[in-house]
Design a protein around this motif. Structure first.
Motif, PDB file in Angstrom:
ATOM      1  N   HIS A   1       0.835  -1.205   0.000  1.00 27.17           N
ATOM      2  CA  HIS A   1       0.000   0.000   0.000  1.00 27.17           C
ATOM      3  C   HIS A   1       0.873   1.259   0.000  1.00 27.17           C
TER       4      HIS A   1
ATOM      5  N   ILE B   1       2.929   1.549  -3.348  1.00 30.94           N
ATOM      6  CA  ILE B   1       2.066   1.946  -4.468  1.00 30.94           C
ATOM      7  C   ILE B   1       1.738   3.436  -4.384  1.00 30.94           C
ATOM      8  N   HIS B   2       1.393   3.882  -3.195  1.00 33.53           N
ATOM      9  CA  HIS B   2       1.037   5.299  -2.999  1.00 33.53           C
ATOM     10  C   HIS B   2       2.200   6.208  -3.383  1.00 33.53           C
TER      11      HIS B   2
ATOM     12  N   ARG C   1       3.136   5.921  -7.202  1.00 28.60           N
ATOM     13  CA  ARG C   1       2.160   6.610  -8.047  1.00 28.60           C
ATOM     14  C   ARG C   1       2.380   8.125  -8.008  1.00 28.60           C
TER      15      ARG C   1
ATOM     16  N   CYS D   1       2.392   0.433 -10.959  1.00 25.78           N
ATOM     17  CA  CYS D   1       1.441   0.669  -9.860  1.00 25.78           C
ATOM     18  C   CYS D   1       0.150  -0.116 -10.072  1.00 25.78           C
ATOM     19  N   ASN D   2      -0.366  -0.071 -11.283  1.00 21.97           N
ATOM     20  CA  ASN D   2      -1.603  -0.798 -11.577  1.00 21.97           C
ATOM     21  C   ASN D   2      -1.425  -2.299 -11.384  1.00 21.97           C
TER      22      ASN D   2
ATOM     23  N   ILE E   1      -1.329  -3.029  -7.664  1.00 19.90           N
ATOM     24  CA  ILE E   1      -2.682  -2.950  -7.083  1.00 19.90           C
ATOM     25  C   ILE E   1      -3.412  -4.267  -7.302  1.00 19.90           C
TER      26      ILE E   1
ATOM     27  N   ARG F   1      -1.956  -6.793  -4.898  1.00 16.93           N
ATOM     28  CA  ARG F   1      -2.437  -6.533  -3.537  1.00 16.93           C
ATOM     29  C   ARG F   1      -3.873  -7.021  -3.366  1.00 16.93           C
ATOM     30  N   GLU F   2      -4.717  -6.775  -4.354  1.00 19.65           N
ATOM     31  CA  GLU F   2      -6.103  -7.230  -4.277  1.00 19.65           C
ATOM     32  C   GLU F   2      -6.190  -8.753  -4.254  1.00 19.65           C
TER      33      GLU F   2
ATOM     34  N   GLU G   1      -5.202  -9.841  -0.739  1.00 26.20           N
ATOM     35  CA  GLU G   1      -6.283  -9.569   0.206  1.00 26.20           C
ATOM     36  C   GLU G   1      -7.410 -10.584   0.043  1.00 26.20           C
TER      37      GLU G   1
END
Length: 71
Positions: free
Chosen positions: A19, A22-23, A26, A41-42, A45, A48-49, A52
Protein backbone atom coordinates in the motif's frame (compact mmCIF):
# COMPACT_ATOMS: atom_id res chain seq x y z
CA UNK A 1 13.72 7.22 -7.37
CA UNK A 2 11.40 5.10 -5.22
CA UNK A 3 12.45 1.48 -4.65
CA UNK A 4 10.71 -1.37 -2.86
CA UNK A 5 13.81 -1.92 -0.69
CA UNK A 6 13.01 1.37 1.07
CA UNK A 7 9.93 -0.28 2.59
CA UNK A 8 11.03 -3.83 3.37
CA UNK A 9 12.58 -3.24 6.79
CA UNK A 10 9.82 -1.10 8.26
CA UNK A 11 8.23 -3.98 10.21
CA UNK A 12 4.91 -3.64 8.36
CA UNK A 13 2.93 -6.49 6.83
CA UNK A 14 3.32 -7.21 3.12
CA UNK A 15 -0.08 -5.62 2.41
CA UNK A 16 0.89 -2.44 4.26
CA UNK A 17 4.26 -2.34 2.49
CA UNK A 18 2.53 -2.70 -0.90
CA UNK A 19 0.00 0.00 0.00
CA UNK A 20 2.71 2.49 0.99
CA UNK A 21 4.94 1.64 -1.97
CA UNK A 22 2.07 1.95 -4.47
CA UNK A 23 1.04 5.30 -3.00
CA UNK A 24 4.54 6.77 -3.15
CA UNK A 25 5.38 5.25 -6.53
CA UNK A 26 2.16 6.61 -8.05
CA UNK A 27 2.88 10.10 -6.69
CA UNK A 28 6.42 9.98 -8.08
CA UNK A 29 5.18 8.64 -11.44
CA UNK A 30 2.65 11.47 -11.76
CA UNK A 31 5.29 14.04 -10.86
CA UNK A 32 7.80 12.71 -13.42
CA UNK A 33 5.19 11.62 -16.01
CA UNK A 34 6.62 8.09 -15.99
CA UNK A 35 4.16 5.77 -17.71
CA UNK A 36 6.13 2.62 -16.88
CA UNK A 37 5.86 3.34 -13.15
CA UNK A 38 2.11 3.98 -13.56
CA UNK A 39 1.71 0.57 -15.22
CA UNK A 40 3.79 -0.93 -12.42
CA UNK A 41 1.44 0.67 -9.86
CA UNK A 42 -1.60 -0.80 -11.58
CA UNK A 43 0.02 -4.23 -11.60
CA UNK A 44 0.89 -3.97 -7.90
CA UNK A 45 -2.68 -2.95 -7.08
CA UNK A 46 -3.90 -6.15 -8.76
CA UNK A 47 -1.38 -8.21 -6.79
CA UNK A 48 -2.44 -6.53 -3.54
CA UNK A 49 -6.10 -7.23 -4.28
CA UNK A 50 -5.33 -10.89 -5.00
CA UNK A 51 -3.43 -11.19 -1.73
CA UNK A 52 -6.28 -9.57 0.21
CA UNK A 53 -8.82 -11.87 -1.47
CA UNK A 54 -6.66 -14.91 -0.71
CA UNK A 55 -6.37 -13.91 2.97
CA UNK A 56 -10.15 -13.49 3.13
CA UNK A 57 -10.80 -16.94 1.63
CA UNK A 58 -8.23 -18.58 3.89
CA UNK A 59 -9.86 -16.96 6.88
CA UNK A 60 -13.28 -18.25 5.82
CA UNK A 61 -11.90 -21.74 5.35
CA UNK A 62 -10.41 -21.97 8.83
CA UNK A 63 -13.36 -20.38 10.62
CA UNK A 64 -16.15 -22.31 8.94
CA UNK A 65 -18.01 -25.23 10.52
CA UNK A 66 -16.93 -27.41 7.62
CA UNK A 67 -13.32 -27.19 8.75
CA UNK A 68 -14.34 -28.52 12.19
CA UNK A 69 -16.14 -31.50 10.67
CA UNK A 70 -13.01 -32.74 8.89
CA UNK A 71 -10.78 -32.63 11.96
Amino acid sequence: MITLNDYLYSGDTILRILHNYIHDLRAEAKKTHNEVDMIHCNFLILIRELLEHNDFLTCLLYTSDAADDKA
